[in-house]
Scaffold this active site. Structure first.
Site, PDB file in Angstrom:
ATOM      1  N   HIS A  41       0.821  -1.225   0.000  1.00 48.46           N
ATOM      2  CA  HIS A  41       0.000   0.000   0.000  1.00 48.46           C
ATOM      3  C   HIS A  41       0.854   1.275   0.000  1.00 48.46           C
ATOM      4  CE1 HIS A  41      -3.696  -2.157   0.464  1.00 48.46           C
ATOM      5  NE2 HIS A  41      -3.377  -2.654   1.648  1.00 48.46           N
ATOM      6  N   ASP A  70      -2.668 -10.488  -2.465  1.00 43.59           N
ATOM      7  CA  ASP A  70      -3.161 -10.074  -1.160  1.00 43.59           C
ATOM      8  C   ASP A  70      -4.654  -9.716  -1.331  1.00 43.59           C
ATOM      9  OD1 ASP A  70      -2.031  -8.709   1.628  1.00 43.59           O
ATOM     10  OD2 ASP A  70      -3.726  -7.594   0.802  1.00 43.59           O
ATOM     11  N   HIS A  91      -6.172  -7.142  -0.499  1.00 44.65           N
ATOM     12  CA  HIS A  91      -6.380  -5.719  -0.762  1.00 44.65           C
ATOM     13  C   HIS A  91      -5.674  -5.287  -2.048  1.00 44.65           C
ATOM     14  CE1 HIS A  91      -6.748  -6.172   3.682  1.00 44.65           C
ATOM     15  NE2 HIS A  91      -7.737  -5.313   3.525  1.00 44.65           N
ATOM     16  N   ASP A 150      -4.387 -12.836   3.635  1.00 47.47           N
ATOM     17  CA  ASP A 150      -5.669 -12.309   4.119  1.00 47.47           C
ATOM     18  C   ASP A 150      -6.822 -12.561   3.151  1.00 47.47           C
ATOM     19  OD1 ASP A 150      -4.491 -10.549   2.343  1.00 47.47           O
ATOM     20  OD2 ASP A 150      -4.711  -8.776   3.601  1.00 47.47           O
TER      21      ASP A 150
HETATM   22 ZN   LIG Z   1      -4.109  -7.138   2.651  1.00 44.25          ZN
END
Ligand SMILES: [Zn+2]
Length: 336
Positions: free
Chosen positions: A121, A157, A159, A242
């Site tokens: 991120h 991931d 996200h 995740d």
């Molecule tokens: Zn994540």
């Protein structure tokens, strides 16, 4: 050496009740010795290496905040820093560089950088989403300064890898793909995010509970033709555990078995298209058992050995049908 790894657990990068905590690696840690892989000592990244991706002003401000204000929360995710976080983040980025250079110079066939804090991120000018420096982006750009012309980052991931996308939005030497849950943090990653970079910046937004069947379709119908068309010389995997169905902060549907299937598929793609050069880089994953099981599967794929991973944790939710979504993505990019 066949498979190498680095382990950067950053025990002092910790904040009360925060899911991105050292304990994420507690179940994995005692298993590391059982893998048929050699541990390399991670060396901290230099400021010049961090500067391959990040703005020096951001780096010096972050260092100052860690020294003078920590412990502190520096964005709304919340992303936190402690007194040691600057050095921890340098070592995490360096842990990925250590792995990627071992693969680049032929000392290792492939590698897994098990590091925290995570990175995907973090954007060129800011820390974000539990991430300080964008570890995978730094290593990908470093590979380009060491003789490669085209590298790829595949991010699965849960996200969107917004930071990696931002780093490479206009770098035609890097192919980037992110498969993620749509509608959660950070809110980016729709199919049409990068219309100027079709077949190079590929987003695969997925609905809640997308699991083993959907990810297998995504790997076969999107990862594979993307790798075939982009022709990377090396592949980096931003792997977050995740997307497992019982992760405490997301709602996807992969099982440990699904993670193993994905690892086998991306390793096979690297073997077919880039001489086996592949480096896994840990991103998120907030249940320590899922992190350990997922890492088992990755090492099984990398080392072609079995480690007695008996995880049997099928997704209890019904998976959505994503065929039309996958077709829409293939069409947007002209993948065939
Ligand atoms: Zn994540």
């Amino acid at each position: 050496m066949e498979t190498a790894y680095t382990f950067v657990p950053s025990p002092n990068h910790i904040y009360p009740d925060h899911p991105e905590r050292p304990g994420r690696l507690d179940t994995l840690k005692p298993k590391l010795d059982s893998y048929d892989a050699e541990q390399l000592d991670a060396k901290p990244a230099s400021h010049d290496e961090i500067g391959l991706v990040h703005d020096p002003k951001f780096v010096s401000t972050l260092e100052k905040v860690c020294r003078e204000e920590a412990p502190a929360v520096i964005d709304y995710a919340p992303t936190y820093v402690t007194k040691t976080s600057f050095e921890d983040a340098l070592l995490a980025a360096g842990g990925v560089l250590t792995c990627s250079r071992a693969v680049l110079n032929g000392d290792a066939k492939n590698a897994f950088a098990i590091v925290r804090p995570p990175g995907h991120h973090a954007e060129p000018d800011k820390a974000m989403g539990f991430c300080i420096f964008n570890n995978v982006a730094i290593a990908a750009r470093d590979a380009l300064t060491h003789g490669l012309d085209r590298v790829m980052v595949l991010d699965y991931d849960a996200h969107h890898g917004n930071g990696t996308q931002a780093a490479f939005l206009n770098d035609e030497r890097v192919g980037f793909l992110s498969a993620h849950q749509w509608g959660i943090y950070p809110g980016t990653g729709w199919i049409t995010d990068a219309p100027h970079a079709k077949k190079r910046v590929v987003n695969v937004p997925l609905p809640a509970y997308a699991g083993d069947t959907v990810y297998e379709q995504v790997a076969d119908q999107i990862f594979k033709p993307f790798v075939e068309s982009f022709k990377p010389q090396m592949i980096f995997i931003s792997v977050g555990f995740d997307a497992h169905w019982n992760d405490p902060i997301t709602m996807l549907g992969l099982s440990s078995n699904g993670y193993s299937t994905l690892a086998n598929k991306v390793v096979a793609l690297a073997e077919k298209y880039c001489d086996g050069k592949i480096v896994f880089v840990l991103e998120g994953g907030y249940d320590p058992v899922n992190v350990a099981n997922g890492t088992d599967g990755a090492f099984e794929a990398l080392t072609k050995s079995k480690y007695g991973n008996e995880a049997n944790d099928p997704n209890p939710y019904r998976e959505p049908d994503c065929e039309s979504r996958i077709e829409e993505i293939r069409k947007w990019h002209g993948l065939s």
